[in-house]
Scaffold this motif. Structure first.
Motif, short mmCIF file in Angstrom:
data_model
loop_
_atom_site.label_atom_id
_atom_site.label_comp_id
_atom_site.label_asym_id
_atom_site.label_seq_id
_atom_site.Cartn_x
_atom_site.Cartn_y
_atom_site.Cartn_z
N PRO A 133 -55.15 -94.30 14.23
CA PRO A 133 -54.61 -95.47 14.96
C PRO A 133 -55.01 -95.44 16.42
O PRO A 133 -55.22 -94.38 17.01
CB PRO A 133 -53.09 -95.29 14.80
N ARG A 134 -55.10 -96.63 17.03
CA ARG A 134 -55.55 -96.75 18.41
C ARG A 134 -54.69 -95.93 19.36
O ARG A 134 -55.21 -95.32 20.30
CB ARG A 134 -55.56 -98.23 18.83
N ASP A 135 -53.39 -95.88 19.12
CA ASP A 135 -52.52 -95.15 20.04
C ASP A 135 -52.68 -93.63 19.93
O ASP A 135 -52.08 -92.88 20.70
CB ASP A 135 -51.05 -95.55 19.84
N GLN A 136 -53.50 -93.17 18.97
CA GLN A 136 -53.76 -91.74 18.85
C GLN A 136 -55.21 -91.38 19.20
O GLN A 136 -55.64 -90.23 19.01
CB GLN A 136 -53.46 -91.26 17.42
N LEU A 137 -55.97 -92.34 19.75
CA LEU A 137 -57.37 -92.07 20.06
C LEU A 137 -57.53 -91.04 21.17
O LEU A 137 -58.46 -90.23 21.14
CB LEU A 137 -58.09 -93.37 20.44
N VAL A 138 -56.65 -91.07 22.16
CA VAL A 138 -56.74 -90.07 23.23
C VAL A 138 -56.51 -88.67 22.65
O VAL A 138 -57.21 -87.71 22.99
CB VAL A 138 -55.73 -90.37 24.36
N SER A 139 -55.54 -88.54 21.74
CA SER A 139 -55.31 -87.26 21.08
C SER A 139 -56.52 -86.86 20.24
O SER A 139 -56.91 -85.68 20.22
CB SER A 139 -54.06 -87.34 20.21
N ALA A 140 -57.13 -87.83 19.56
CA ALA A 140 -58.31 -87.52 18.75
C ALA A 140 -59.46 -87.07 19.63
O ALA A 140 -60.23 -86.17 19.26
CB ALA A 140 -58.72 -88.75 17.92
N SER A 141 -59.60 -87.69 20.81
CA SER A 141 -60.65 -87.27 21.74
C SER A 141 -60.40 -85.84 22.21
O SER A 141 -61.33 -85.02 22.31
CB SER A 141 -60.71 -88.22 22.94
N ALA A 142 -59.14 -85.53 22.51
CA ALA A 142 -58.81 -84.16 22.92
C ALA A 142 -59.08 -83.17 21.79
O ALA A 142 -59.56 -82.06 22.01
CB ALA A 142 -57.35 -84.08 23.37
N LEU A 143 -58.77 -83.58 20.56
CA LEU A 143 -59.07 -82.72 19.41
C LEU A 143 -60.57 -82.52 19.25
O LEU A 143 -61.02 -81.44 18.83
CB LEU A 143 -58.47 -83.32 18.13
N ALA A 323 -61.31 -81.07 30.62
CA ALA A 323 -60.54 -82.13 31.28
C ALA A 323 -61.43 -83.33 31.58
O ALA A 323 -61.05 -84.49 31.34
CB ALA A 323 -59.91 -81.60 32.57
N VAL A 324 -62.62 -83.07 32.09
CA VAL A 324 -63.52 -84.16 32.45
C VAL A 324 -64.09 -84.84 31.21
O VAL A 324 -64.04 -86.07 31.06
CB VAL A 324 -64.66 -83.66 33.36
N LEU A 325 -64.63 -84.05 30.28
CA LEU A 325 -65.32 -84.66 29.14
C LEU A 325 -64.35 -85.38 28.21
O LEU A 325 -64.68 -86.43 27.66
CB LEU A 325 -66.12 -83.61 28.38
N SER A 326 -63.14 -84.85 28.01
CA SER A 326 -62.19 -85.55 27.14
C SER A 326 -61.70 -86.84 27.81
O SER A 326 -61.50 -87.85 27.13
CB SER A 326 -61.00 -84.64 26.79
N THR A 327 -61.55 -86.82 29.13
CA THR A 327 -61.14 -88.03 29.84
C THR A 327 -62.20 -89.11 29.73
O THR A 327 -61.91 -90.28 29.44
CB THR A 327 -60.86 -87.71 31.32
N ILE A 328 -63.44 -88.73 29.95
CA ILE A 328 -64.54 -89.70 29.92
C ILE A 328 -64.76 -90.21 28.50
O ILE A 328 -64.94 -91.42 28.27
CB ILE A 328 -65.81 -89.06 30.49
N ASN A 329 -64.75 -89.30 27.52
CA ASN A 329 -64.97 -89.72 26.13
C ASN A 329 -63.88 -90.65 25.65
O ASN A 329 -64.15 -91.67 24.99
CB ASN A 329 -65.06 -88.48 25.24
#
Length: 526
Positions: A133-143, A323-329
């Motif tokens: 789900p869209r609201d979990q994309l940031v978590s998926a990017s961190a994963l 921190a940088v790459l997960s934020t940008i991705n």
């Protein structure tokens, strides 16, 4: 939201684990290739060329790969590529087991494996929003960052032990087996019906559309700029770390693997530590802090020869990198609309690969011409300077932008039915604007211009009728009628709708739209 939320989705969890194992294999492959070259003449340059050879294919092939991933069944594409990678890895294992591998041949195999990764990355990353789900994309990017960095922690350590005990051929063989595992998981996955493209775009048109979208998207361009300003100097650490281990600290392959493991451990820990912090700091504050920390670590690597101090410094380096790459991705994943997601991510991968591959060679050459301390302290200074440019070129805040698809242009009503391939098509939109609204209207139309050019137009202009007071005509060229219909049928987003509504609210009445075709254009099917 919990960073582990996406892992509760069975399909995503299985694929994520397969990608993790594959990433472990790739890091083992990198360490094995680099360590085979440490004893060669001009080792600084050759070791750096391993990264160049593995990343240059991404620079060359990612955009075509993104076009394929947006046009073809992504599961089948991934399955085909993993099978090919397993065969290439098996061949490298056999050649290495039979005798010494010349540097040129080793780099050629590394390039071929990098080509497979170039085809894999856009398809896999574009698949994630279909699984989560869209609201979990940031978590998926961190994963995703955890996957890469856990692999960085595990792979080099395992590779160091295997090289010491059994040789590089075993390391290359394990890497080949990881591709087989990924292929097995993909073969077991059955995507829901309707996720594959129904009417794929022609390949050349799809490549041009992806490039056009990025060119006319200030948000994406700024994300790419921030990536380059961090990765280009930051990559000096990854390119020169084998030489820091062997020449400055006196480590063998096991010690080098341990250094990479510490970096990876810092990155994995950082992914969890940063999750609660993200709610309290902005993306730009995160980038500023991470850039300063990483610059300090580069300086430590260049100036300090105490192993314990260097090892401790690598922990925050891993944290800052993730921190940088997960934020940008995550910023890219959240901003890109579905129709161009793989192509946009492929251009992101091109920029990331270029920012690693080309500077990696440059840092190696600088270290050969001067010394490791000079190269690393120069990278530290460049990192700090690039970080301070956040005052001028910060990431653009997209939290209030509606990225959902929006179909709001009325269906064209024509007296003829043109062939979808006919083009170019000239679209004109006539507005009536009062004198007091004219300056605001012209300003508002700039956002409309970017929207229209992102989604298909290759020429755009706004003109004022010299004979009619307050009459403005927007004109733009689209390569084909099919391309214009794609604008009507799903390329626009809620943010595009809002930009157009702001401009039209300043005009009197509804605008008049015309579609003009080349003289003599034939109806469809004739």
């Amino acid at each position: 939201m919990s960073i582990t939320g996406p892992l509760r989705i069975t399909v995503y969890r299985n694929l994520w684990l397969a990608v993790l194992v594959s990433n472990v294999g790739l890091w083992m492959q990198t360490v094995g290739a680099q360590w085979l070259l440490v004893g060669e003449p001009n080792a600084s340059t050759l070791v750096s060329l391993v990264q160049t050879a593995s990343l240059m294919p991404v620079f060359l092939l990612a955009l075509p790969a993104g076009a394929l991933a947006d046009s073809l069944d992504r599961r089948r594409l991934l399955l085909t590529v993993q099978t090919a990678l397993a065969l290439i890895g098996g061949a490298l294992t056999l050649v290495t087991a039979l005798g010494d591998v010349p540097p040129a041949l080793l780099l050629a195999f590394t390039f071929a494996l990098g080509a497979g990764q170039a085809l894999t990355l856009p398809a896999w990353q574009a698949t994630i929003p279909d699984l989560v789900p869209r609201d979990q994309l940031v978590s998926a990017s961190a994963l995703g960052s955890i996957s890469v960095n856990a692999a960085r922690a595990i792979g080099p350590a395992v590779a160091g032990l295997l090289i010491a005990q059994a040789g590089a051929a075993v390391v290359f063989g394990v890497n080949a087996l990881t591709f087989v595992l990924f292929a097995v998981v993909l073969a077991a996955w059955r995507p829901p019906a309707g996720t594959a493209p129904h009417t794929p775009e022609p390949f050349t048109s799809a490549v041009r559309a992806g490039s056009r979208y990025v060119r006319h998207s200030p948000v994406v361009r700024r994300i790419l700029l921030r990536a380059v300003l961090f990765i280009a100097p930051g990559n000096a650490l990854w390119a020169l770390l084998p030489l820091v281990a062997s020449q400055r600290l006196g480590f063998g392959s096991g010690g080098y693997g341990l250094m990479l493991a510490v970096l990876g451990a810092g990155a994995v820990a950082g992914a969890f530590l940063l999750a609660p912090i993200r709610d309290r700091v902005s993306n730009n504050q995160m980038l500023l802090a991470a850039g300063v920390v990483y610059a300090a670590v580069l300086a430590v690597l260049g100036l300090v020869r105490t192993p314990a101090v260097v090892m401790l410094a690598l922990l925050p380096a891993g944290l800052a990198w993730v921190a940088v790459l997960s934020t940008i991705n995550a910023s890219m994943q959240l901003f890109l609309p579905g129709w161009v997601r793989a192509r946009g991510l492929s251009i992101y991968q091109i920029v990331v690969a270029a920012a690693q591959a080309l500077p990696a060679l440059a840092w190696g050459l600088l270290a050969d011409l001067t010394s490791l301390p000079v190269a690393l302290t120069a990278a530290a200074g460049l990192m700090l300077a690039g970080t301070l440019t956040l005052r001028l070129w910060a990431l653009i805040d997209t939290r209030d932008m509606d990225r959902a698809p929006a179909v709001f242009w009325p269906e064209p009503h024509l007296t003829l039915e043109p062939d979808p391939r006919v083009g170019p098509v000239l679209v004109s939109v006539r507005y009536q604007v009062t004198a007091e609204n004219t300056p605001a209207f012209i300003t508002a139309m700039d956002a409309v211009r970017r929207s229209v050019q992102r989604t298909g137009a290759y020429r755009w202009g706004l003109f004022q009728d010299g004979a009619g007071a307050g009459t403005f005509v927007e004109v733009y060229l689209v390569p084909s009628w099919a391309e214009h219909l794609r604008q009507h049928e799903g390329r626009l987003t809620g943010a595009d709708r809002a930009a157009e509504e702001r401009a039209r609210a300043l005009a009197e009445g509804a605008p008049e739209v015309s579609h003009l075709f080349p003289a003599g254009a034939r109806p469809g099917g004739s």
